[in-house]
Scaffold this active site. Structure first.
Site, PDB file in Angstrom:
ATOM      1  N   CYS A 286       1.327  -1.324   0.480  1.00  0.00           N
ATOM      2  CA  CYS A 286       0.278  -0.087  -0.015  1.00  0.00           C
ATOM      3  C   CYS A 286       0.715   1.768  -0.307  1.00  0.00           C
ATOM      4  CB  CYS A 286      -0.883   0.089   0.892  1.00  0.00           C
ATOM      5  SG  CYS A 286      -2.204  -1.733   1.180  1.00  0.00           S
TER       6      CYS A 286
HETATM    7  N1  LIG Z   1      -2.605  -6.187   1.417  1.00  0.00           N
HETATM    8  C1  LIG Z   1      -3.490  -5.525   2.360  1.00  0.00           C
HETATM    9  O1  LIG Z   1      -2.259  -5.575   3.516  1.00  0.00           O
HETATM   10  C2  LIG Z   1      -4.480  -4.420   1.692  1.00  0.00           C
HETATM   11  C3  LIG Z   1      -4.394  -3.271   2.477  1.00  0.00           C
HETATM   12  C4  LIG Z   1      -5.568  -2.424   1.560  1.00  0.00           C
HETATM   13  C5  LIG Z   1      -5.980  -2.780   0.624  1.00  0.00           C
HETATM   14  N2  LIG Z   1      -4.893  -3.608  -0.155  1.00  0.00           N
HETATM   15  C6  LIG Z   1      -5.358  -3.610  -1.134  1.00  0.00           C
HETATM   16  O2  LIG Z   1      -6.073  -4.688  -2.181  1.00  0.00           O
HETATM   17  C7  LIG Z   1      -5.997  -5.081  -2.971  1.00  0.00           C
HETATM   18  C8  LIG Z   1      -5.560  -6.523  -2.969  1.00  0.00           C
HETATM   19  O3  LIG Z   1      -3.871  -6.758  -1.984  1.00  0.00           O
HETATM   20  P1  LIG Z   1      -3.826  -8.541  -1.054  1.00  0.00           P
HETATM   21  O4  LIG Z   1      -2.940  -7.726  -0.800  1.00  0.00           O
HETATM   22  O5  LIG Z   1      -5.172  -8.708  -1.471  1.00  0.00           O
HETATM   23  O6  LIG Z   1      -2.576  -8.416  -3.350  1.00  0.00           O
HETATM   24  P2  LIG Z   1      -3.147 -10.190  -3.536  1.00  0.00           P
HETATM   25  O7  LIG Z   1      -1.737  -9.812  -3.817  1.00  0.00           O
HETATM   26  O8  LIG Z   1      -2.561 -11.198  -1.939  1.00  0.00           O
HETATM   27  O9  LIG Z   1      -3.832 -10.640  -3.565  1.00  0.00           O
HETATM   28  C9  LIG Z   1      -4.518 -11.344  -4.597  1.00  0.00           C
HETATM   29  C10 LIG Z   1      -5.217 -12.435  -5.325  1.00  0.00           C
HETATM   30  O10 LIG Z   1      -6.158 -12.335  -6.899  1.00  0.00           O
HETATM   31  C11 LIG Z   1      -5.988 -13.110  -6.875  1.00  0.00           C
HETATM   32  N3  LIG Z   1      -5.783 -12.520  -8.483  1.00  0.00           N
HETATM   33  C12 LIG Z   1      -4.614 -11.934  -9.667  1.00  0.00           C
HETATM   34  N4  LIG Z   1      -5.809 -11.634 -10.608  1.00  0.00           N
HETATM   35  C13 LIG Z   1      -6.798 -12.612 -10.653  1.00  0.00           C
HETATM   36  C14 LIG Z   1      -7.927 -12.477 -11.293  1.00  0.00           C
HETATM   37  N5  LIG Z   1      -8.241 -11.612 -12.511  1.00  0.00           N
HETATM   38  N6  LIG Z   1      -9.033 -12.956 -11.094  1.00  0.00           N
HETATM   39  C15 LIG Z   1      -8.919 -13.925 -10.096  1.00  0.00           C
HETATM   40  N7  LIG Z   1      -8.117 -13.367  -9.230  1.00  0.00           N
HETATM   41  C16 LIG Z   1      -7.679 -13.120  -9.371  1.00  0.00           C
HETATM   42  C17 LIG Z   1      -4.664 -13.427  -7.130  1.00  0.00           C
HETATM   43  O11 LIG Z   1      -4.338 -14.731  -7.208  1.00  0.00           O
HETATM   44  C18 LIG Z   1      -3.775 -13.150  -5.482  1.00  0.00           C
HETATM   45  O12 LIG Z   1      -4.690 -14.501  -5.308  1.00  0.00           O
HETATM   46  C19 LIG Z   1      -4.894  -3.925  -3.738  1.00  0.00           C
HETATM   47  O13 LIG Z   1      -5.345  -3.375  -4.861  1.00  0.00           O
HETATM   48  C20 LIG Z   1      -4.099  -3.811  -2.604  1.00  0.00           C
HETATM   49  O14 LIG Z   1      -3.382  -2.252  -2.801  1.00  0.00           O
HETATM   50  C21 LIG Z   1      -4.698  -4.601   0.378  1.00  0.00           C
END
Ligand SMILES: NC(=O)c1ccc[n+]([C@@H]2O[C@H](COP(=O)([O-])OP(=O)(O)OC[C@H]3O[C@@H](n4cnc5c(N)ncnc54)[C@H](O)[C@@H]3O)[C@@H](O)[C@H]2O)c1
Length: 448
Positions: A286
């Site tokens: 983030c």
């Molecule tokens: N990790 C955090 O602490 C956090 C906190 C707030 C916001 N966010 C936001 O949330 C979002 C997700 O982050 P995250 O940390 O969970 O990412 P992540 O990489 O842990 O998980 C994303 C998942 O999406 C899957 N994916 C990718 N493309 C796909 C598709 N076309 N169809 C289905 N699945 C698909 C991936 O295989 C993965 O399992 C981002 O925008 C991030 O900025 C993350």
């Protein structure tokens, strides 16, 4: 027509409130999987969608790949109907679809919306009238209206449009940012208010009913753009304030003032001050990334986001500052960095989590290696580290013993399992970037 639509909307809202609505969550990562468990815990029937077949298989076998999520919690959710698939045709059975896929930066430091675009293209053919679609991925203001809505409208075979008026049929589209702070157990997830910005009133109503079933407070804002900007403001606020203390730390070191003592004193002020802490550089999905989504969008409006750019400059220089301090500490002991044996403690970007995305440890290890140091690492969460988007390390975790063999032990992540007094006792030299050795008085410690 309007009355049958309003009847359908009322029915869908009732299903959300009574937990009979079926919820699909796309992206079973750090955000999507805990969210799925939260909905399951509230008796919603949840289907997870992910393109990573290994994740689908692990979850369906009752396993987990995220340390703080136990296999037992996945199995508990399965009893409530939780299952995971890569088959997008199942989207048609969902009442609500929540998108939690990555939003990284590309190699030119610009927003990479390919995961969001790919997901929306995949779900669009399976959408039906009255469905609620929520984007939770962090992104720049305008993404929901300018990127998500056009793909949904052009990609569904029934020619469905996004509903704008209160009693209009069609698709209901919302942006609602994820505000989780991984590893922070001081606030329960359902106590973090949920911000909701809908493309229409009905969309905001439905999303409020859905989230109201699991979050104590839902905060409605007037549009998806306001909700998108809210999330960015929160992260930019952190990024800029961390840069400020990182800069002041460097000044304090020159002035022989302990910045941590200063922050501890300043935070006794009961108003107008929130503490932020310096460190070896930003990490995670983030704070190092999201602000640049806004900088990029601002250029479209002929606007330069100077605070973001300055903060980025200071924060990305921190691993180099750590490197300089390791070099100086070795020099003080008449040693050179070249051929020095260095143990880096902690790969994760912050304490007690199993996430190394954008971690400053990775940069510090690469910088040390480039200068000819012989580097080992220890991190209880990572037995090995291979190759990622921005690094190629190919290393194995070294046991925490025989610390005297290293010319320096560098604390980059202050995992709570580390026994810092014992580490200081055994090591020849400890470079501490996290104030983990606070209260330990030893000439072996260099704090930076
Ligand atoms: N990790 C955090 O602490 C956090 C906190 C707030 C916001 N966010 C936001 O949330 C979002 C997700 O982050 P995250 O940390 O969970 O990412 P992540 O990489 O842990 O998980 C994303 C998942 O999406 C899957 N994916 C990718 N493309 C796909 C598709 N076309 N169809 C289905 N699945 C698909 C991936 O295989 C993965 O399992 C981002 O925008 C991030 O900025 C993350």
């Amino acid at each position: 027509m309007a009355s049958s639509t309003s009847g359908r909307l009322a029915e869908l809202k009732r299903k959300m409130e009574t937990r009979d609505a079926r919820v699909g969550i796309v992206g079973m990562g750090y955000v999507g999987l805990p969210l799925a468990l939260l909905f399951s815990g509230e008796r919603f029937r949840v289907t997870g969608f992910d393109i990573a077949e290994d994740k689908v298989a692990t979850l369906n076998a009752g396993g987990s790949y995220i340390v703080r999520i136990s296999p037992a919690s996945i199995q508990e959710a399965q009893k409530a109907g939780f299952s995971v698939t890569s088959d997008y045709s199942q989207i048609a059975q969902m009442d609500a679809v929540i998108i939690c896929v990555p939003t990284p930066l590309n190699e030119h430091h610009e927003p990479d919306l390919s995961y969001v675009v790919g997901t929306v293209q995949s779900i669009a053919p399976h959408m039906h009238d009255g469905q609620l679609i929520i984007l939770e991925s962090t992104t720049y203001p305008g993404t929901t209206e300018e990127v998500v809505v056009p793909i949904l409208e052009s990609g569904n075979p029934s020619g469905l449009r996004v509903a704008r008026a209160a009693e209009e049929s069609g698709l209901h589209v919302v942006f609602s940012p994820e505000r989780e702070d991984p590893g922070n157990d001081t606030v329960a997830r359902h106590d973090i208010p949920k911000v909701v910005g809908g493309c229409g009133l009905a969309a905001a109503d439905l999303a409020s009913a859905l989230y109201g079933a699991i979050f104590r407070r839902v905060v409605r804002v007037g549009s998806p753009s306001v909700a998108e900007m809210t999330k960015l403001l929160e992260n930019i606020y952190r990024c800029v304030n961390i840069a400020l203390v990182n800069e002041l730390k460097q000044l304090c070191m020159r002035m022989d003032i302990d910045i941590h003592e200063v922050i501890d004193a300043a935070k006794t002020k009961p108003f107008g001050f929130q503490p932020f802490y310096p460190g070896p550089g930003l990490g995670g999905h983030c704070i190092p990334i999201d602000p640049f989504y806004l900088s990029w969008k601002a250029r479209e409006f002929d606007f330069r986001t100077r605070f973001i750019e300055l903060a980025g400059e200071i924060n990305t220089a921190m691993p180099y500052f750590v490197l300089d301090n390791i070099t100086a500490a070795l020099n003080q002991r008449e040693k050179s960095l070249k051929s020095a044996k260095i143990l880096v403690l902690g790969l994760a970007y912050k304490r007690d989590i199993d996430d190394l995305r954008e971690s400053p440890s990775l940069t510090i290890i690469e910088l040390l290696r480039a200068k000819g140091a012989i580097v080992a690492y220890n991190d209880p969460f990572f037995p090995t580290v291979g190759r990622g988007r921005h690094y190629d390390l190919n290393m194995q975790c070294t046991p925490l013993d025989n610390l005297a063999q290293y010319d320096a032990v560098v604390i980059v992540t202050d995992h709570s399992s580390y026994d810092f007094p014992a580490i200081v006792q055994q090591a020849q030299l400890v470079v501490d970037t996290r104030n983990a050795t606070k209260g330990i008085d030893s000439p072996k410690i260099v704090r930076c």
